[in-house]
Design an enzyme around this catalytic site. Structure first.
Site, PDB file in Angstrom:
ATOM      1  CB  SER A  39       1.243   0.843  -3.834  1.00 14.72           C
ATOM      2  OG  SER A  39      -0.055   1.401  -3.710  1.00 14.72           O
ATOM      3  CB  ALA A  40      -3.183  -1.627  -6.137  1.00 21.63           C
ATOM      4  N   GLY A  63       0.837  -1.203   0.000  1.00 22.81           N
ATOM      5  CA  GLY A  63       0.000   0.000   0.000  1.00 22.81           C
ATOM      6  C   GLY A  63       0.870   1.250   0.000  1.00 22.81           C
ATOM      7  CB  ILE A 122      -8.355   2.143   6.351  1.00 24.32           C
ATOM      8  CG1 ILE A 122      -8.577   3.654   6.522  1.00 24.32           C
ATOM      9  CG2 ILE A 122      -9.687   1.439   6.146  1.00 24.32           C
ATOM     10  CD1 ILE A 122      -9.438   4.311   5.458  1.00 24.32           C
ATOM     11  CB  CYS A 174     -16.216   7.693   5.246  1.00 23.39           C
ATOM     12  SG  CYS A 174     -14.964   8.881   4.752  1.00 23.39           S
ATOM     13  CB  ALA A 196      -0.523  -7.770  -2.198  1.00 23.93           C
ATOM     14  CE  LYS A 206     -10.813  18.961   4.035  1.00 26.85           C
ATOM     15  NZ  LYS A 206     -11.326  17.777   4.677  1.00 26.85           N
ATOM     16  N   GLY A 229      -6.838  10.404   8.802  1.00 29.55           N
ATOM     17  CA  GLY A 229      -5.428  10.495   8.440  1.00 29.55           C
ATOM     18  C   GLY A 229      -4.488  10.562   9.630  1.00 29.55           C
ATOM     19  CB  CYS A 285     -11.303  15.944  12.212  1.00 32.33           C
ATOM     20  SG  CYS A 285     -12.001  15.496  10.632  1.00 32.33           S
TER      21      CYS A 285
HETATM   22  C1  LIG Z   1     -13.837  11.052   0.779  1.00 35.33           C
HETATM   23  C2  LIG Z   1     -12.903  10.928   1.933  1.00 35.33           C
HETATM   24  C3  LIG Z   1     -12.646  12.047   2.710  1.00 35.33           C
HETATM   25  C4  LIG Z   1     -11.771  11.963   3.786  1.00 35.33           C
HETATM   26  N1  LIG Z   1     -11.525  13.081   4.524  1.00 35.33           N
HETATM   27  C5  LIG Z   1     -10.632  13.038   5.523  1.00 35.33           C
HETATM   28  C6  LIG Z   1     -10.306  14.217   6.264  1.00 35.33           C
HETATM   29  O1  LIG Z   1     -10.839  15.292   5.999  1.00 35.33           O
HETATM   30  N2  LIG Z   1      -9.368  14.118   7.234  1.00 35.33           N
HETATM   31  C7  LIG Z   1      -8.769  12.932   7.545  1.00 35.33           C
HETATM   32  O2  LIG Z   1      -7.916  12.908   8.425  1.00 35.33           O
HETATM   33  N3  LIG Z   1      -9.062  11.793   6.873  1.00 35.33           N
HETATM   34  C8  LIG Z   1      -9.975  11.821   5.874  1.00 35.33           C
HETATM   35  N4  LIG Z   1     -10.272  10.679   5.181  1.00 35.33           N
HETATM   36  C9  LIG Z   1      -9.665   9.413   5.619  1.00 35.33           C
HETATM   37  C10 LIG Z   1      -8.288   9.205   5.004  1.00 35.33           C
HETATM   38  O3  LIG Z   1      -8.390   9.302   3.613  1.00 35.33           O
HETATM   39  C11 LIG Z   1      -7.785   7.842   5.443  1.00 35.33           C
HETATM   40  O4  LIG Z   1      -7.443   7.933   6.804  1.00 35.33           O
HETATM   41  C12 LIG Z   1      -6.575   7.385   4.665  1.00 35.33           C
HETATM   42  O5  LIG Z   1      -6.861   7.279   3.302  1.00 35.33           O
HETATM   43  C13 LIG Z   1      -6.108   6.028   5.182  1.00 35.33           C
HETATM   44  O6  LIG Z   1      -4.961   5.679   4.503  1.00 35.33           O
HETATM   45  P1  LIG Z   1      -4.521   4.161   4.289  1.00 35.33           P
HETATM   46  O7  LIG Z   1      -3.154   4.244   3.734  1.00 35.33           O
HETATM   47  O8  LIG Z   1      -4.738   3.392   5.536  1.00 35.33           O
HETATM   48  O9  LIG Z   1      -5.540   3.555   3.255  1.00 35.33           O
HETATM   49  P2  LIG Z   1      -5.917   3.929   1.744  1.00 35.33           P
HETATM   50  O10 LIG Z   1      -5.929   5.410   1.562  1.00 35.33           O
HETATM   51  O11 LIG Z   1      -7.146   3.148   1.452  1.00 35.33           O
HETATM   52  O12 LIG Z   1      -4.725   3.365   0.856  1.00 35.33           O
HETATM   53  C14 LIG Z   1      -4.552   2.002   0.600  1.00 35.33           C
HETATM   54  C15 LIG Z   1      -3.409   1.815  -0.366  1.00 35.33           C
HETATM   55  O13 LIG Z   1      -3.232   0.418  -0.591  1.00 35.33           O
HETATM   56  C16 LIG Z   1      -3.217   0.147  -1.989  1.00 35.33           C
HETATM   57  N5  LIG Z   1      -3.738  -1.213  -2.192  1.00 35.33           N
HETATM   58  C17 LIG Z   1      -5.002  -1.657  -2.055  1.00 35.33           C
HETATM   59  N6  LIG Z   1      -5.060  -2.970  -2.318  1.00 35.33           N
HETATM   60  C18 LIG Z   1      -3.807  -3.359  -2.604  1.00 35.33           C
HETATM   61  C19 LIG Z   1      -3.218  -4.612  -2.952  1.00 35.33           C
HETATM   62  N7  LIG Z   1      -3.936  -5.731  -3.053  1.00 35.33           N
HETATM   63  N8  LIG Z   1      -1.886  -4.649  -3.189  1.00 35.33           N
HETATM   64  C20 LIG Z   1      -1.120  -3.521  -3.083  1.00 35.33           C
HETATM   65  N9  LIG Z   1      -1.641  -2.321  -2.774  1.00 35.33           N
HETATM   66  C21 LIG Z   1      -2.958  -2.251  -2.526  1.00 35.33           C
HETATM   67  C22 LIG Z   1      -4.073   1.231  -2.593  1.00 35.33           C
HETATM   68  O14 LIG Z   1      -3.790   1.397  -3.972  1.00 35.33           O
HETATM   69  C23 LIG Z   1      -3.654   2.437  -1.743  1.00 35.33           C
HETATM   70  O15 LIG Z   1      -2.426   2.961  -2.205  1.00 35.33           O
HETATM   71  C24 LIG Z   1     -11.155  10.724   4.099  1.00 35.33           C
HETATM   72  C25 LIG Z   1     -11.422   9.589   3.313  1.00 35.33           C
HETATM   73  C26 LIG Z   1     -12.285   9.684   2.242  1.00 35.33           C
HETATM   74  C27 LIG Z   1     -12.552   8.470   1.407  1.00 35.33           C
END
Ligand SMILES: Cc1cc2nc3c(=O)[nH]c(=O)nc-3n(C[C@H](O)[C@H](O)[C@H](O)COP(=O)(O)OP(=O)(O)OC[C@H]3O[C@@H](n4cnc5c(N)ncnc54)[C@H](O)[C@@H]3O)c2cc1C
Length: 398
Positions: A35-36, A9, A288, A156, A79, A379, A308, A344
């Site tokens: 990463s995908a 990821g 997440i 969300c 993956a 923001k 985040g 936030c």
């Molecule tokens: C619309 C929206 C608004 C948001 N607003 C806020 C905000 O205002 N403030 C805040 O703090 N947070 C906000 N968030 C939450 C924030 O985006 C998340 O906390 C953050 O994206 C989590 O990051 P992550 O790396 O855990 O997961 P993700 O962002 O889901 O990233 C996962 C990564 O893994 C990769 N991946 C998936 N499957 C595979 C696989 N099989 N093999 C290899 N790679 C893979 C994906 O391509 C991606 O790069 C928001 C989320 C959304 C959707």
């Protein structure tokens, strides 16, 4: 031999974990990110995309140059399975052996939650937000009632509220405010629950905001079906609309479930406060992808938003603990999700609310919500700062 650290990821969690562990271990670590997606997407700005206030290139950047500049290898691949006993991950680009694995593969949308969700505009991915921009343009040509919603099981909620208030702002700009009905439909037990419950004043503030904007709020709702022209609730009420945006629930990535004992029913990886998995000391999960048990039940199920700030904190904890293990000591850093501070900013177009709390989940000793137009600027500043920090790979900055 340097320790082989494999990170799956390349978003908030993956980039932070990979760069943090590399900066701690230097030549003692051989770090690879698979990463995908080959671009980082600043998800918090997806709320603005459908209204043309941001485009794809404003809120994304390619991750390979960032990682390579810091001595981390990037592989653009997906993956397919994890074998923790053999220390091997199968990917679309071949097999990778590791000494330490960090699972940071985030969420996927559960589009099967309600019939019709697949066809309904949403903003929880970049591609979906771009399709929602098309739907919004069509709506402006042929306006009518608007529904913004979050289904049963959604987590969300912040994004749903931000989109709701941005919609109200855009309706005003289009001369449609007060002429079309704007309704918010949510699984939350009350407006301002946000999936984290108990923010002081949240209920009153959200009620005030909704009244001022002329928004009808329907809480504690479950959806039966989303038709192209009407949302049907489980009590059979039909709410007609011309434009809808609905936030679905999230789930962990399917490939993780191929490893027996790795994930829970939601596809998330249960972890200890060190972010090590329960069964394997050398397999971590952050962001997440890591499971957070919901400590309450609501009449209609709701999830917990994993934002985040806690995501980056978890990634640093995992990086520190891997560094400990590489140095031959026990992982010493522990930080439970519930006890991480909540920070936030919720945007409302030209207004907003800042939320601060000492803990993500109750009980809290200190929590405050500050409304006002300065939060829109805050923001925007948060967006610019976060993108610059991530692109530079300076993940150890606050
Ligand atoms: C619309 C929206 C608004 C948001 N607003 C806020 C905000 O205002 N403030 C805040 O703090 N947070 C906000 N968030 C939450 C924030 O985006 C998340 O906390 C953050 O994206 C989590 O990051 P992550 O790396 O855990 O997961 P993700 O962002 O889901 O990233 C996962 C990564 O893994 C990769 N991946 C998936 N499957 C595979 C696989 N099989 N093999 C290899 N790679 C893979 C994906 O391509 C991606 O790069 C928001 C989320 C959304 C959707």
């Amino acid at each position: 031999m340097p320790a082989r650290i494999l990170v799956l990821g390349g978003s908030f969690a993956g980039l932070t974990a990979a760069l943090s562990v590399k900066s701690r271990l230097g030549a003692d670590a051989d770090v690879t990110v698979v990463s995908a997606a080959d671009r980082f997407v600043f998800n918090p700005s997806l709320i603005w995309l459908p209204f043309g206030r941001r485009g794809r290139t404003d809120i994304t950047f390619p991750i390979a140059p960032t990682l390579e500049r810091h001595g981390v290898r990037f592989v653009h691949g997906t993956a397919a399975s994890v074998d923790p006993d053999e220390h091997r991950v199968e990917t679309s680009e071949g097999d990778f052996d590791y000494d330490y694995l960090v699972i940071a593969t985030g969420y996927r949308n559960d589009l099967d939650v309600v019939p019709g969700m697949r066809e309904t505009p949403t903003i929880t991915t970049l591609a979906a937000a771009e399709r929602t921009a098309d739907a919004w343009r069509r709506f402006l040509d042929d306006p009518g009632d608007v529904i913004i919603g979050a289904t049963q099981g959604a987590s969300c909620f912040g994004a749903a509220y931000e989109f709701l208030f941005n919609t109200s702002y855009q309706l005003r700009r289009a001369g449609l405010h007060g002429k079309v009905k704007l309704t918010y439909v949510t699984a939350e037990p009350y407006a301002g629950h946000f999936g984290i419950d108990g923010m002081p004043g949240a209920k009153t503030l959200m009620r005030m905001f909704a009244r001022k904007e002329g928004i009808t709020v329907r809480t504690g709702q479950a959806m039966r079906e989303i038709r192209p022209d009407a949302l049907v609730l489980t009590d059979d009420r039909e709410l007609p609309y011309k434009f809808a945006m609905v936030v679905p629930p999230f789930r962990g990535q399917d490939f993780l479930a191929r490893t027996p004992g790795l994930v829970d029913a939601g596809g998330y990886v249960p972890v200890r406060p060190t972010y090590q998995t329960h069964h394997w000391d050398d397999v971590y999960a952050v962001g997440i992808a890591a499971a957070v048990p919901v400590p309450w039940t609501t009449a209609i199920p709701t999830g917990i938003p994993k934002t985040g700030f806690p995501t980056e904190q978890q990634a640093h904890v995992a990086a520190k603990n891997i560094a400990d293990q590489v140095h031959g000591t026990e992982p010493a850093t522990r930080k439970e999700f519930a006890r991480i501070p909540a920070l936030c900013i919720m945007d409302a177009g030209n207004n907003g609310v800042a939320m601060f709390a000492d803990h993500m989940l109750p009980p809290r000793n200190a929590a405050v919500m500050i409304p006002g137009p300065q939060n829109h600027l805050a923001k925007v500043a948060f967006e610019k700062y976060s993108l610059a920090k991530m692109r530079a790979g300076r993940v150890r900055l606050p």
